[in-house]
Enzyme design. Structure first.
Site, PDB file in Angstrom:
ATOM      1  CG  HIS A  73      -4.677  -2.266  -0.701  1.00 19.54           C
ATOM      2  ND1 HIS A  73      -5.930  -1.723  -0.728  1.00 19.54           N
ATOM      3  CD2 HIS A  73      -3.847  -1.275  -1.096  1.00 19.54           C
ATOM      4  CE1 HIS A  73      -5.868  -0.454  -1.130  1.00 19.54           C
ATOM      5  NE2 HIS A  73      -4.604  -0.167  -1.364  1.00 19.54           N
ATOM      6  CG  ASN A  99     -10.224  -3.793  -1.077  1.00 18.38           C
ATOM      7  OD1 ASN A  99      -9.427  -4.223  -1.881  1.00 18.38           O
ATOM      8  ND2 ASN A  99     -11.290  -4.446  -0.676  1.00 18.38           N
ATOM      9  CG  HIS A 195       1.284   5.484  -6.816  1.00 16.03           C
ATOM     10  ND1 HIS A 195       0.949   6.416  -5.865  1.00 16.03           N
ATOM     11  CD2 HIS A 195       0.645   4.337  -6.453  1.00 16.03           C
ATOM     12  CE1 HIS A 195       0.144   5.858  -4.964  1.00 16.03           C
ATOM     13  NE2 HIS A 195      -0.048   4.596  -5.293  1.00 16.03           N
TER      14      HIS A 195
HETATM   15  C1  HEM Z   1       0.958   6.231   1.311  1.00 15.93           C
HETATM   16  C2  HEM Z   1       0.801   5.161   0.594  1.00 15.93           C
HETATM   17  C3  HEM Z   1      -0.175   4.997  -0.533  1.00 15.93           C
HETATM   18  C4  HEM Z   1      -1.339   5.664  -0.782  1.00 15.93           C
HETATM   19  C5  HEM Z   1      -1.981   6.767   0.027  1.00 15.93           C
HETATM   20  C6  HEM Z   1      -1.867   5.104  -2.010  1.00 15.93           C
HETATM   21  C7  HEM Z   1      -3.054   5.514  -2.583  1.00 15.93           C
HETATM   22  C8  HEM Z   1      -3.543   5.046  -3.777  1.00 15.93           C
HETATM   23  C9  HEM Z   1      -4.774   5.469  -4.377  1.00 15.93           C
HETATM   24  C10 HEM Z   1      -5.753   6.456  -3.759  1.00 15.93           C
HETATM   25  C11 HEM Z   1      -4.905   4.832  -5.556  1.00 15.93           C
HETATM   26  C12 HEM Z   1      -6.039   4.965  -6.571  1.00 15.93           C
HETATM   27  C13 HEM Z   1      -7.198   4.075  -6.255  1.00 15.93           C
HETATM   28  C14 HEM Z   1      -8.339   4.314  -7.216  1.00 15.93           C
HETATM   29  O1  HEM Z   1      -8.661   5.445  -7.542  1.00 15.93           O
HETATM   30  O2  HEM Z   1      -8.934   3.353  -7.672  1.00 15.93           O
HETATM   31  C15 HEM Z   1      -3.743   4.000  -5.711  1.00 15.93           C
HETATM   32  C16 HEM Z   1      -3.508   3.199  -6.798  1.00 15.93           C
HETATM   33  C17 HEM Z   1      -2.417   2.394  -6.914  1.00 15.93           C
HETATM   34  N1  HEM Z   1      -1.467   2.154  -5.942  1.00 15.93           N
HETATM   35 FE1  HEM Z   1      -1.205   3.185  -4.250  1.00 15.93          FE
HETATM   36  N2  HEM Z   1      -1.031   4.152  -2.477  1.00 15.93           N
HETATM   37  C18 HEM Z   1       0.012   4.042  -1.612  1.00 15.93           C
HETATM   38  C19 HEM Z   1       1.065   3.158  -1.700  1.00 15.93           C
HETATM   39  C20 HEM Z   1       1.213   2.231  -2.691  1.00 15.93           C
HETATM   40  C21 HEM Z   1       2.222   1.207  -2.710  1.00 15.93           C
HETATM   41  C22 HEM Z   1       3.242   0.970  -1.609  1.00 15.93           C
HETATM   42  C23 HEM Z   1       2.061   0.514  -3.864  1.00 15.93           C
HETATM   43  C24 HEM Z   1       2.814  -0.683  -4.393  1.00 15.93           C
HETATM   44  C25 HEM Z   1       4.084  -0.904  -4.216  1.00 15.93           C
HETATM   45  C26 HEM Z   1       0.961   1.122  -4.563  1.00 15.93           C
HETATM   46  C27 HEM Z   1       0.534   0.746  -5.814  1.00 15.93           C
HETATM   47  C28 HEM Z   1      -0.555   1.280  -6.461  1.00 15.93           C
HETATM   48  C29 HEM Z   1      -0.912   0.954  -7.822  1.00 15.93           C
HETATM   49  C30 HEM Z   1      -0.123   0.064  -8.769  1.00 15.93           C
HETATM   50  C31 HEM Z   1      -2.091   1.639  -8.098  1.00 15.93           C
HETATM   51  C32 HEM Z   1      -2.907   1.560  -9.408  1.00 15.93           C
HETATM   52  C33 HEM Z   1      -3.887   0.411  -9.283  1.00 15.93           C
HETATM   53  C34 HEM Z   1      -4.646   0.081 -10.557  1.00 15.93           C
HETATM   54  O3  HEM Z   1      -4.381   0.624 -11.621  1.00 15.93           O
HETATM   55  O4  HEM Z   1      -5.540  -0.773 -10.452  1.00 15.93           O
HETATM   56  N3  HEM Z   1       0.455   2.135  -3.822  1.00 15.93           N
HETATM   57  N4  HEM Z   1      -2.936   4.140  -4.611  1.00 15.93           N
HETATM   58  C1  LIG Z   2     -16.840  -1.502  -0.932  1.00 16.80           C
HETATM   59  C2  LIG Z   2     -16.293  -2.076  -2.179  1.00 16.80           C
HETATM   60  O1  LIG Z   2     -16.410  -1.485  -3.226  1.00 16.80           O
HETATM   61  N1  LIG Z   2     -15.698  -3.243  -2.063  1.00 16.80           N
HETATM   62  C3  LIG Z   2     -15.114  -3.953  -3.174  1.00 16.80           C
HETATM   63  C4  LIG Z   2     -13.707  -4.428  -2.795  1.00 16.80           C
HETATM   64  O2  LIG Z   2     -13.184  -5.217  -3.848  1.00 16.80           O
HETATM   65  C5  LIG Z   2     -13.982  -6.299  -4.304  1.00 16.80           C
HETATM   66  C6  LIG Z   2     -13.291  -7.010  -5.426  1.00 16.80           C
HETATM   67  O3  LIG Z   2     -13.002  -6.154  -6.492  1.00 16.80           O
HETATM   68  C7  LIG Z   2     -15.374  -5.835  -4.760  1.00 16.80           C
HETATM   69  O4  LIG Z   2     -16.173  -6.937  -5.118  1.00 16.80           O
HETATM   70  C8  LIG Z   2     -16.014  -5.073  -3.639  1.00 16.80           C
HETATM   71  O5  LIG Z   2     -17.250  -4.586  -4.046  1.00 16.80           O
END
Ligand code: HEM
Ligand SMILES: CC(=O)N[C@H]1CO[C@H](CO)[C@@H](O)[C@@H]1O
Ligand SMILES: *[C@@H]1O[C@H](CO)[C@@H](O)[C@H](O)[C@H]1NC(C)=O
Ligand SMILES: *[C@@H]1O[C@H](CO)[C@@H](O)[C@H](O)[C@H]1NC(C)=O
Length: 330
Positions: A73, A99, A195
Site C-alpha cells: 500500500h 487500507n 497472499h
Molecule cells: C491486485 C492486487 C491486490 C489486491 C486487489 C489485494 C487485495 C487485498 C484484500 C482485499 C485484502 C484483505 C483486506 C482485509 O480484508 O482486511 C488483502 C490482504 C492482504 N494483501 Fe493484498 N491485494 C493485492 C496485492 C497485494 C500485494 C502485491 C501484496 C504484497 C506483496 C499483498 C499482500 C497482502 C497481505 C499480506 C494481506 C493480508 C494482510 C493481513 O493479514 O493483515 N496484496 N489484499
Molecule cells: C477508514 C479506516 O478505517 N482507516 C483506518 C486506516 O488504518 C489506520 C491504522 O490502522 C486506522 O487507524 C484507520 O482507522
C-alpha cells in the site's frame, strides 16, 4: 558553413551534460548497504532485524502479513515514501477504505525509535518499511532477499491519491494498474503471492459465497468443500465480520511459500482476483508453473525488491522524518 552545426553540437553537449549531472545529483539510485558507515559503527539493518525478530518471537507471528500489505500500500500510492504512515485525521492515505485493516505501524514506530536512539535523523521510515518487511518474510519461511536502501520520506499523504485495485479487479485491469507503477505481469503474478499469508474479511468475499454477480448463487469457480467451510465461517447476515485465511492450507497459512498458487489451481482461492489469477489465460500458465514448485521464494524476493523501487525519493528529495507519523516541523 560548419560553424553553426559545430556550435549546435557544443550546445547540445553542454545541455545534456547539465541535465545528466542534475538528474544524477538530485536522484541517485537506491543501493545495497546504503547505511554502511552512516550510523556510526552501527549496522542499521541488523538493528531493524532485531526489532522484527523480537516482534515475531514474542508478540505476533502474523507480522509478515501486516508488513507485506503495508509495503504494497505504501509503494503503490505515491511511491515507497512512507506516506502511508503519516497520521492526520480522515484525509490521509491511512484513512482510505482499502487500507482500513493495514497493520504493522507499531512495529515501524518501534524500529524507528531504536535507530533514532543510535543515530538521529539518518534512517528513513520508507527504508525501515522495506527492511522490516524483508526480515518478517525471512522469519516466516520466505527467502531472505537483499534490500536496496537510500529512500527518503515524503511529506504528503492524501486520501484522494489512493487508487488501489479492488478485490474483484480483473487480471487484465490489475496488470494495467501494476504497469502504471513500472511492474510487469510477471512481477504482479509473483507479488500477489503475498497472499500466501494473512487474512481477509468475510465482507469482501460475501458475494462469492451467496450472490455472485447478481446470480443469487455462489461463484461456480469455488471448490465445493471450500464453499461449505467458508459459508460456515461467514454466515449470511452475520453481525461479526470474521477473518478468513488467504492461504487455505492450514499447515501453510502463516508461511511464505508457493502454497497460495497450489490452492488457487485447486479452485481454493479466497478473493476473486486470487481465483481469477489461476483461471485467466493471461496468468494461468505462470501460476501453474509456480504451483508445481518453480523457485517461488527467490522470484518473490526479486519482485519485492522491484516493488521497493517504485517512485522513490532519494538524494536531497523529501526528508528523513523524525517521527514516522508526522512531517518534520522545521
Ligand atoms: C491486485 C492486487 C491486490 C489486491 C486487489 C489485494 C487485495 C487485498 C484484500 C482485499 C485484502 C484483505 C483486506 C482485509 O480484508 O482486511 C488483502 C490482504 C492482504 N494483501 Fe493484498 N491485494 C493485492 C496485492 C497485494 C500485494 C502485491 C501484496 C504484497 C506483496 C499483498 C499482500 C497482502 C497481505 C499480506 C494481506 C493480508 C494482510 C493481513 O493479514 O493483515 N496484496 N489484499
Ligand atoms: C477508514 C479506516 O478505517 N482507516 C483506518 C486506516 O488504518 C489506520 C491504522 O490502522 C486506522 O487507524 C484507520 O482507522
Ligand atoms: C472527519 O470526517 C468527519 C465527517 O465524516 C468530519 O466531521 C470531521 O471533521 C473530519 N475530521 C478531520 C480531522 O478531518
Ligand atoms: C518483468 O520484469 C522482470 C524483472 O524486471 C524481468 O526479469 C522479466 O523478464 C519481465 N517480464 C516480462 C514478461 O516482461
Amino acid at each position: 558553413m560548419s560553424s553553426p552545426s559545430l556550435s549546435l553540437i557544443v550546445i547540445a553537449a553542454i545541455v545534456s551534460a547539465a541535465l545528466c549531472g542534475q538528474s544524477r545529483g538530485a536522484t541517485p539510485p537506491l543501493q545495497v548497504g546504503f547505511y554502511k558507515g552512516k550510523c556510526a559503527s552501527a549496522d542499521v539493518e541488523a538493528i531493524v532485524g532485531g526489532v522484527v525478530k523480537a516482534w515475531y518471537d514474542y508478540k505476533d507471528k502474523t507480522i509478515a502479513a501486516g508488513l507485506l500489505r503495508l509495503q504494497f500500500h505504501d509503494c503503490f500510492v505515491n511511491g515507497c515514501d512512507a506516506s502511508l504512515l503519516l497520521d492526520g485525521g480522515n484525509t490521509t492515505e491511512k484513512a482510505a477504505i482499502p487500507n482500513r485493516s493495514v497493520r504493522g505501524y507499531e512495529l515501524i514506530d518501534a524500529a524507528k525509535a531504536v535507530v533514532e536512539a543510535v543515530c538521529r535523523g539518518v534512517v528513513s521510515c520508507a527504508d525501515i518499511i522495506v527492511m522490516a518487511t524483508r526480515d518478517a518474510v525471512a522469519l516466516s519461511g520466505g527467502g531472505r532477499y537483499i534490500v536496496e536502501t537510500g529512500r527518503r520520506d515524503g511529506t504528503i499523504s492524501l486520501l484522494k491519491n489512493v487508487d488501489l485495485p479492488s478485490p474483484s479487479v480483473s487480471v487484465s485491469d490489475s496488470i494495467k494498474a501494476f504497469a502504471k507503477k513500472g511492474l510487469n505481469a510477471t512481477d504482479m503474478i509473483y507479488l500477489l503471492g503475498g497472499h500466501t499469508v494473512g487474512v481477509t474479511h468475510c465482507s469482501l468475499i460475501q458475494d462469492r459465497l451467496y450472490n455472485f454477480r447478481g446470480t443469487q448463487k455462489p461463484d461456480p469457480n469455488m471448490e465445493a468443500a471450500l464453499l461449505t467451510a467458508l459459508r460456515t465461517r461467514c454466515p449470511q447476515n452475520a453481525k461479526v465480520d470474521n477473518e478468513v485465511n488467504l492461504d487455505q492450507n492450514p499447515l501453510s497459512s502463516m508461511v511464505v511459500d508457493n502454497s497460495y498458487y497450489k490452492q488457487i489451481v485447486k479452485k481454493r482461492g479466497i478473493l476473486q482476483i486470487d481465483q481469477d489469477l489461476a483461471l485467466d489465460p493471461l496468468s494461468k500458465t505462470s501460476v501453474e508453473a509456480i504451483a508445481s514448485g518453480f523457485n517461488f521464494n527467490e522470484k518473490f524476493g526479486q519482485a519485492m525488491i522491484k516493488l521497493g523501487g517504485v517512485q522513490v525519493l532519494t538524494g536531497t528529495q523529501g526528508q528523513i522524518r523524525r517521527s514516522c507519523r508526522a512531517v518534520n516541523k522545521s
